[in-house]
Design a protein around this motif. Structure first.
Motif, PDB file in Angstrom:
ATOM      1  N   THR A  69       0.839  -1.210   0.000  1.00  0.00           N
ATOM      2  CA  THR A  69       0.000   0.000   0.000  1.00  0.00           C
ATOM      3  C   THR A  69       0.864   1.246   0.000  1.00  0.00           C
ATOM      4  O   THR A  69       0.600   2.204  -0.741  1.00  0.00           O
ATOM      5  CB  THR A  69      -0.939   0.001   1.220  1.00  0.00           C
ATOM      6  N   PHE A  70       1.905   1.256   0.812  1.00  0.00           N
ATOM      7  CA  PHE A  70       2.793   2.418   0.863  1.00  0.00           C
ATOM      8  C   PHE A  70       3.493   2.622  -0.476  1.00  0.00           C
ATOM      9  O   PHE A  70       3.630   3.756  -0.942  1.00  0.00           O
ATOM     10  CB  PHE A  70       3.812   2.265   1.991  1.00  0.00           C
ATOM     11  N   ALA A  71       3.908   1.547  -1.117  1.00  0.00           N
ATOM     12  CA  ALA A  71       4.535   1.664  -2.436  1.00  0.00           C
ATOM     13  C   ALA A  71       3.549   2.237  -3.457  1.00  0.00           C
ATOM     14  O   ALA A  71       3.937   3.013  -4.334  1.00  0.00           O
ATOM     15  CB  ALA A  71       5.064   0.312  -2.896  1.00  0.00           C
ATOM     16  N   ALA A  72       2.277   1.882  -3.331  1.00  0.00           N
ATOM     17  CA  ALA A  72       1.256   2.448  -4.225  1.00  0.00           C
ATOM     18  C   ALA A  72       1.134   3.959  -4.005  1.00  0.00           C
ATOM     19  O   ALA A  72       1.042   4.732  -4.965  1.00  0.00           O
ATOM     20  CB  ALA A  72      -0.091   1.766  -3.993  1.00  0.00           C
ATOM     21  N   VAL A  73       1.174   4.377  -2.757  1.00  0.00           N
ATOM     22  CA  VAL A  73       1.127   5.812  -2.452  1.00  0.00           C
ATOM     23  C   VAL A  73       2.364   6.507  -3.025  1.00  0.00           C
ATOM     24  O   VAL A  73       2.263   7.591  -3.618  1.00  0.00           O
ATOM     25  CB  VAL A  73       1.010   6.042  -0.929  1.00  0.00           C
ATOM     26  N   LEU A  74       3.534   5.889  -2.874  1.00  0.00           N
ATOM     27  CA  LEU A  74       4.756   6.474  -3.432  1.00  0.00           C
ATOM     28  C   LEU A  74       4.664   6.610  -4.945  1.00  0.00           C
ATOM     29  O   LEU A  74       5.170   7.582  -5.519  1.00  0.00           O
ATOM     30  CB  LEU A  74       5.978   5.638  -3.063  1.00  0.00           C
ATOM     31  N   SER A  75       4.029   5.667  -5.598  1.00  0.00           N
ATOM     32  CA  SER A  75       3.833   5.764  -7.039  1.00  0.00           C
ATOM     33  C   SER A  75       3.036   7.024  -7.377  1.00  0.00           C
ATOM     34  O   SER A  75       3.401   7.772  -8.284  1.00  0.00           O
ATOM     35  CB  SER A  75       3.127   4.513  -7.558  1.00  0.00           C
ATOM     36  N   LEU A  76       1.967   7.253  -6.652  1.00  0.00           N
ATOM     37  CA  LEU A  76       1.157   8.454  -6.882  1.00  0.00           C
ATOM     38  C   LEU A  76       1.948   9.735  -6.600  1.00  0.00           C
ATOM     39  O   LEU A  76       1.816  10.724  -7.332  1.00  0.00           O
ATOM     40  CB  LEU A  76      -0.107   8.413  -6.031  1.00  0.00           C
ATOM     41  N   VAL A  77       2.767   9.703  -5.561  1.00  0.00           N
ATOM     42  CA  VAL A  77       3.609  10.858  -5.236  1.00  0.00           C
ATOM     43  C   VAL A  77       4.550  11.163  -6.392  1.00  0.00           C
ATOM     44  O   VAL A  77       4.721  12.320  -6.785  1.00  0.00           O
ATOM     45  CB  VAL A  77       4.402  10.620  -3.930  1.00  0.00           C
ATOM     46  N   ARG A  78       5.156  10.134  -6.960  1.00  0.00           N
ATOM     47  CA  ARG A  78       6.104  10.337  -8.071  1.00  0.00           C
ATOM     48  C   ARG A  78       5.391  10.932  -9.277  1.00  0.00           C
ATOM     49  O   ARG A  78       5.926  11.813  -9.958  1.00  0.00           O
ATOM     50  CB  ARG A  78       6.785   9.019  -8.457  1.00  0.00           C
ATOM     51  N   PHE A  79       4.165  10.457  -9.571  1.00  0.00           N
ATOM     52  CA  PHE A  79       3.415  11.042 -10.683  1.00  0.00           C
ATOM     53  C   PHE A  79       3.072  12.495 -10.388  1.00  0.00           C
ATOM     54  O   PHE A  79       3.154  13.353 -11.268  1.00  0.00           O
ATOM     55  CB  PHE A  79       2.149  10.229 -10.983  1.00  0.00           C
ATOM     56  N   GLY A  80       2.716  12.795  -9.149  1.00  0.00           N
ATOM     57  CA  GLY A  80       2.429  14.180  -8.762  1.00  0.00           C
ATOM     58  C   GLY A  80       3.660  15.065  -8.854  1.00  0.00           C
ATOM     59  O   GLY A  80       3.588  16.199  -9.341  1.00  0.00           O
ATOM     60  N   ASP A  81       4.800  14.562  -8.402  1.00  0.00           N
ATOM     61  CA  ASP A  81       6.046  15.322  -8.517  1.00  0.00           C
ATOM     62  C   ASP A  81       6.354  15.624  -9.982  1.00  0.00           C
ATOM     63  O   ASP A  81       6.770  16.730 -10.325  1.00  0.00           O
ATOM     64  CB  ASP A  81       7.217  14.547  -7.901  1.00  0.00           C
ATOM     65  N   GLY A  82       6.143  14.628 -10.836  1.00  0.00           N
ATOM     66  CA  GLY A  82       6.378  14.838 -12.265  1.00  0.00           C
ATOM     67  C   GLY A  82       5.482  15.914 -12.830  1.00  0.00           C
ATOM     68  O   GLY A  82       5.919  16.736 -13.648  1.00  0.00           O
ATOM     69  N   LEU A  83       4.237  15.964 -12.393  1.00  0.00           N
ATOM     70  CA  LEU A  83       3.322  17.002 -12.870  1.00  0.00           C
ATOM     71  C   LEU A  83       3.802  18.387 -12.449  1.00  0.00           C
ATOM     72  O   LEU A  83       3.787  19.329 -13.248  1.00  0.00           O
ATOM     73  CB  LEU A  83       1.908  16.739 -12.347  1.00  0.00           C
ATOM     74  N   GLY A  91       4.356  -0.715 -11.203  1.00  0.00           N
ATOM     75  CA  GLY A  91       4.579  -2.076 -11.673  1.00  0.00           C
ATOM     76  C   GLY A  91       4.909  -3.021 -10.540  1.00  0.00           C
ATOM     77  O   GLY A  91       4.405  -4.154 -10.494  1.00  0.00           O
ATOM     78  N   TRP A  92       5.748  -2.560  -9.628  1.00  0.00           N
ATOM     79  CA  TRP A  92       6.109  -3.372  -8.465  1.00  0.00           C
ATOM     80  C   TRP A  92       4.861  -3.655  -7.615  1.00  0.00           C
ATOM     81  O   TRP A  92       4.637  -4.774  -7.163  1.00  0.00           O
ATOM     82  CB  TRP A  92       7.191  -2.661  -7.658  1.00  0.00           C
ATOM     83  N   VAL A  93       4.037  -2.628  -7.431  1.00  0.00           N
ATOM     84  CA  VAL A  93       2.800  -2.780  -6.659  1.00  0.00           C
ATOM     85  C   VAL A  93       1.868  -3.778  -7.342  1.00  0.00           C
ATOM     86  O   VAL A  93       1.311  -4.671  -6.695  1.00  0.00           O
ATOM     87  CB  VAL A  93       2.104  -1.414  -6.467  1.00  0.00           C
ATOM     88  N   ALA A  94       1.684  -3.638  -8.653  1.00  0.00           N
ATOM     89  CA  ALA A  94       0.803  -4.551  -9.388  1.00  0.00           C
ATOM     90  C   ALA A  94       1.294  -5.996  -9.265  1.00  0.00           C
ATOM     91  O   ALA A  94       0.499  -6.915  -9.053  1.00  0.00           O
ATOM     92  CB  ALA A  94       0.723  -4.137 -10.859  1.00  0.00           C
TER      93      ALA A  94
END
Length: 141
Positions: free
Chosen positions: A94-108, A133-136
């Motif tokens: 779950t935390f890795a999924a949140v980090l994924s969203l953070v990275r997409f937000g940082d990119g934006l 991908g790791w989360v999936a």
């Protein structure tokens, strides 16, 4: 016993720790790594501020917010390592999924405000996709 190898969490956690330390130790350089231009005006910077905040030859300075970025990255690394060490597999995923969203937000943010560095957003998005991908993979095993 977990079916997941611990190495990815430890490697990613250590990478986050390293990125955070880079931001704390060299905040001016971190702007280029992140993909944002230096701040253009010194606003209410105390006279006791270290040289890392001083105006550079390009007239920019490293905002104290870069220290928040460093602390944020270090905390992410510590959480990844701690959750893996505790064997908290669902929490780690779950935390890795949140980090994924953070990275997409940082990119934006970098895409919108990075000016000539805006293409650095791709690095954030690629990292976000890697976490996703790791989360999936973890959710499907």
């Amino acid at each position: 016993m977990s079916i997941f190898l611990p190495a990815p969490a430890y490697v990613l956690g250590t990478a986050c720790l390293g990125r955070g330390l880079m931001a704390l130790l060299s905040p001016r350089k971190e702007y280029g790594h992140v993909g944002l231009p230096l701040e253009s005006q010194v606003a209410a910077i105390p006279s006791t501020t270290s040289k890392t905040h001083a105006n550079g030859p390009d007239g920019g300075f490293a905002s104290p917010l870069m220290y928040f970025k460093g602390i944020r990255e270090i905390s992410y690394g510590l959480v990844l390592i701690a959750l893996q060490g505790q064997g908290s597999e669902k929490a780690l995923t779950t935390f890795a999924a949140v980090l994924s969203l953070v990275r997409f937000g940082d990119g934006l943010v970098v895409w919108l405000y990075g000016n000539e560095l805006r293409w650095n957003a791709l690095g954030h998005w690629i990292t976000g996709a890697g976490f996703a991908g790791w989360v999936a993979w973890r959710w499907n095993h």
